[in-house]
Design a protein around this motif. Sequence first.
Motif: not given
Length: 103
Positions: A15-20, A29-37, A88-95
Amino acid sequence: MKNLVENAIKYNKSGGLVKVYSSKSGKYAAITVEDTGIGIPKESVPLIFERFYRVDKSRSRNEGGTGLGLSIVKHITEAHDGKVEVQSEPGKGSKFTVKIPIR
C-alpha cells in the motif's frame, strides 16, 4: 530512472506510495524518485552505490537482482557530469535525486 523506480516499488511497503517528479535546481535538471518503503539504514547509505552491495542480502536474493543497479545509475549519471543524491530513513522510505547539468 527505470532502476530507481523498480527499486522504489520492490522495496516499498504494501500500500506504499512512489512519486516521480522533476524540477530545476540551480544549474541542474533534477529527477526525483521517492517512496514510502522500508528505507535504508544510515550506515549503509554510503555503500549502496558500490558494485554488488546489497543492504539486505537475504531479501535481495529472494527478489532477484545482481546488486549492480545503483552502481550503474551512479556511473551513467556521472558520465553526464551529474550527481545522485539519496535521503533515507529506515521505516519511512527513500528519496533518490538524479541531477544533470543544464547545457
